[in-house]
Scaffold this motif. Structure first.
Motif, short mmCIF file in Angstrom:
data_model
loop_
_atom_site.label_atom_id
_atom_site.label_comp_id
_atom_site.label_asym_id
_atom_site.label_seq_id
_atom_site.Cartn_x
_atom_site.Cartn_y
_atom_site.Cartn_z
N GLY A 185 -13.18 6.59 20.48
CA GLY A 185 -13.49 7.40 21.66
C GLY A 185 -14.88 7.14 22.21
N HIS A 186 -15.78 6.57 21.40
CA HIS A 186 -17.12 6.25 21.90
C HIS A 186 -17.07 5.13 22.94
N LEU A 187 -15.98 4.37 22.97
CA LEU A 187 -15.87 3.28 23.95
C LEU A 187 -15.58 3.78 25.35
N LEU A 188 -15.17 5.03 25.46
CA LEU A 188 -14.85 5.59 26.78
C LEU A 188 -15.45 6.98 26.88
N PRO A 189 -16.53 7.17 27.67
CA PRO A 189 -17.14 8.50 27.81
C PRO A 189 -16.15 9.50 28.41
N GLU A 190 -16.30 10.74 28.00
CA GLU A 190 -15.40 11.79 28.48
C GLU A 190 -15.62 12.07 29.95
N GLY A 191 -14.54 12.25 30.68
CA GLY A 191 -14.61 12.53 32.11
C GLY A 191 -14.75 11.30 32.98
N THR A 192 -14.48 10.12 32.45
CA THR A 192 -14.59 8.89 33.24
C THR A 192 -13.43 8.79 34.23
N PRO A 193 -13.68 8.47 35.50
CA PRO A 193 -12.57 8.28 36.45
C PRO A 193 -11.65 7.16 36.00
N THR A 222 -12.12 3.07 34.10
CA THR A 222 -11.85 3.02 32.66
C THR A 222 -11.91 1.61 32.08
N PRO A 223 -11.22 0.61 32.65
CA PRO A 223 -11.29 -0.74 32.05
C PRO A 223 -12.70 -1.32 32.03
N MET A 224 -13.45 -1.09 33.13
CA MET A 224 -14.81 -1.64 33.19
C MET A 224 -15.72 -0.99 32.16
N LEU A 225 -15.63 0.32 32.00
CA LEU A 225 -16.49 1.01 31.05
C LEU A 225 -16.13 0.64 29.61
N ILE A 226 -14.86 0.44 29.34
CA ILE A 226 -14.47 0.03 27.99
C ILE A 226 -15.06 -1.34 27.67
N MET A 227 -15.04 -2.25 28.64
CA MET A 227 -15.63 -3.58 28.42
C MET A 227 -17.13 -3.48 28.20
N ILE A 228 -17.81 -2.65 29.03
CA ILE A 228 -19.26 -2.51 28.91
C ILE A 228 -19.64 -1.90 27.56
N THR A 256 -17.88 -1.96 24.82
CA THR A 256 -17.56 -2.91 23.75
C THR A 256 -18.65 -3.96 23.61
N VAL A 257 -19.13 -4.47 24.75
CA VAL A 257 -20.21 -5.46 24.71
C VAL A 257 -21.48 -4.84 24.12
N SER A 258 -21.80 -3.60 24.53
CA SER A 258 -23.00 -2.95 24.00
C SER A 258 -22.87 -2.68 22.50
N LEU A 259 -21.62 -2.45 22.04
CA LEU A 259 -21.40 -2.23 20.61
C LEU A 259 -21.69 -3.49 19.81
N PHE A 260 -21.25 -4.64 20.32
CA PHE A 260 -21.46 -5.89 19.59
C PHE A 260 -22.87 -6.45 19.78
N ILE A 261 -23.62 -5.90 20.73
CA ILE A 261 -25.01 -6.34 20.91
C ILE A 261 -25.94 -5.64 19.93
N ARG A 262 -25.50 -4.55 19.34
CA ARG A 262 -26.37 -3.77 18.45
C ARG A 262 -26.95 -4.58 17.30
N PRO A 263 -26.17 -5.36 16.53
CA PRO A 263 -26.80 -6.13 15.45
C PRO A 263 -27.76 -7.18 15.96
N ILE A 264 -27.47 -7.76 17.14
CA ILE A 264 -28.39 -8.74 17.71
C ILE A 264 -29.71 -8.07 18.07
N ALA A 265 -29.61 -6.85 18.64
CA ALA A 265 -30.83 -6.12 18.99
C ALA A 265 -31.64 -5.78 17.75
N LEU A 266 -30.98 -5.41 16.66
CA LEU A 266 -31.68 -5.10 15.42
C LEU A 266 -32.46 -6.31 14.91
N GLY A 267 -31.78 -7.46 14.85
CA GLY A 267 -32.43 -8.67 14.33
C GLY A 267 -33.53 -9.19 15.23
N VAL A 268 -33.26 -9.21 16.55
CA VAL A 268 -34.25 -9.75 17.49
C VAL A 268 -35.47 -8.85 17.56
#
Length: 226
Positions: free
Chosen positions: A126-134, A138-144, A146-158
Motif C-alpha cells: 500500500g505504500h506504493l500508492l498514497p491514499e486518495g490518489t485519483p 494511479t499507474p504513474m504514481l505506482i511507477m514513481i 517503485t523507482v523511489s523504493l529501489f533508489i533507497r539503497p543507492i542513496a544510502l551507499g552514495v
C-alpha cells in the motif's frame, strides 16, 4: 596533481603487505585483552551510550521490529570503526569505496522489504500508492513510488561514500596548503594548520554522524514495514 589527491583512497603497502590488515587487527587486540573483560568507566560510558542510542532508534518501531536492535547496533559500530580508521596515518578508509557501502546498504534494505512482505504484505504494498490518489494518476504514481523504493539503497551507499570522500579530500587539500606555504608564509601556514586540526575534529564527528544517519534511515524503512 589532481590524481595524487585520490591516491589516499588506495590501500597503502609496506613490503608488499597491505597496512589495512594490521590497522583492522589492532581493535581486535583491544577487544580480546583481559582488561576488556573488567568493569571500567570507559565500558560503563560505552554501555550507557549504546543503550540510549538503541532506545532512541527503536522507540518509533513496533515491538515486532525490536528483534533487529542488535543487528542495527552492530552495523553502526562497524561503520563507525571503519570511518574513524581512515583518520589514522598510513591506513585506509574502506567506507570511501562505493562497492563496500552498497554491500552494506542493499542487504539491509532488502531485509526491511522482506520483513514487510512476510508480516503485512497488504500494508507494505500500500505504500506504493498514497491514499486518495485519483484513478488516472494511479499507474504513474505506482511507477514513481517503485523507482523511489529501489533508489533507497543507492542513496544510502552514495550518501556515506560522498560525505567521507569529500571530507578526506578537503583534509588532503588543506594539509597540502600547509606544506606548500610553510617556507614563504609561516604565519599563514600556522593558521592553516589550526584549521586542519579543527577540520580533523569535524571529520571525526562526521564519521560518527554518518554511521548514525545510515542506521536511522534503515530504522525508518523498517518502521514502514512493521
Amino acid at each position: 596533481m589532481a590524481l595524487n589527491f585520490f591516491n589516499q583512497f588506495n590501500i597503502p603497502y609496506t613490503l608488499w603487505i597491505p597496512l589495512i590488515i594490521p590497522a583492522m587487527a589492532f581493535p581486535l587486540t583491544l577487544m580480546f585483552s583481559t582488561n576488556r573483560l573488567m568493569k571500567s568507566r570507559c565500558l560503563a560510558i560505552q554501555s550507557w551510550l549504546l543503550m540510549n542510542i538503541a532506545k532512541q532508534l527503536m522507540l518509533p518501531i513496533s515491538t515486532s521490529g525490536h528483534k533487529w536492535t542488535s543487528t542495527f547496533i552492530s552495523i553502526m559500530l562497524l561503520i563507525i570503526s571503519l570511518n574513524t580508521l581512515g583518520l589514522l596515518p598510513y591506513t585506509f578508509t574502506p567506507t570511501t569505496q562505493l562497492s563496500m557501502n552498497m554491500a552494506l546498504a542493499t542487504p539491509t534494505w532488502l531485509m526491511t522489504i522482506l520483513v514487510g512482505l512476510r508480516n503485512q504484505p497488504t500494508m507494505s504494498l500500500g505504500h506504493l500508492l498514497p491514499e486518495g490518489t485519483p484513478t488516472p494518476l494511479t499507474p504513474m504514481l505506482i511507477m514513481i513510488e517503485t523507482v523511489s523504493l529501489f533508489i533507497r539503497p543507492i542513496a544510502l551507499g552514495v550518501r556515506l561514500t560522498a560525505n567521507l570522500t569529500a571530507g578526506h579530500l578537503l583534509m588532503q587539500l588543506t594539509s597540502t596548503a600547509v606544506l606548500a606555504v610553510f617556507n614563504t608564509m609561516p604565519l599563514t601556514s600556522l593558521l592553516t594548520l589550526i584549521l586542519l586540526m579543527l577540520l580533523t575534529c569535524l571529520e571525526m564527528a562526521v564519521a560518527m554522524i554518518q554511521a548514525y544517519v545510515f542506521i536511522l534511515l534503515l530504522t525508518l524503512y523498517l518502521q514502514e514495514n512493521t
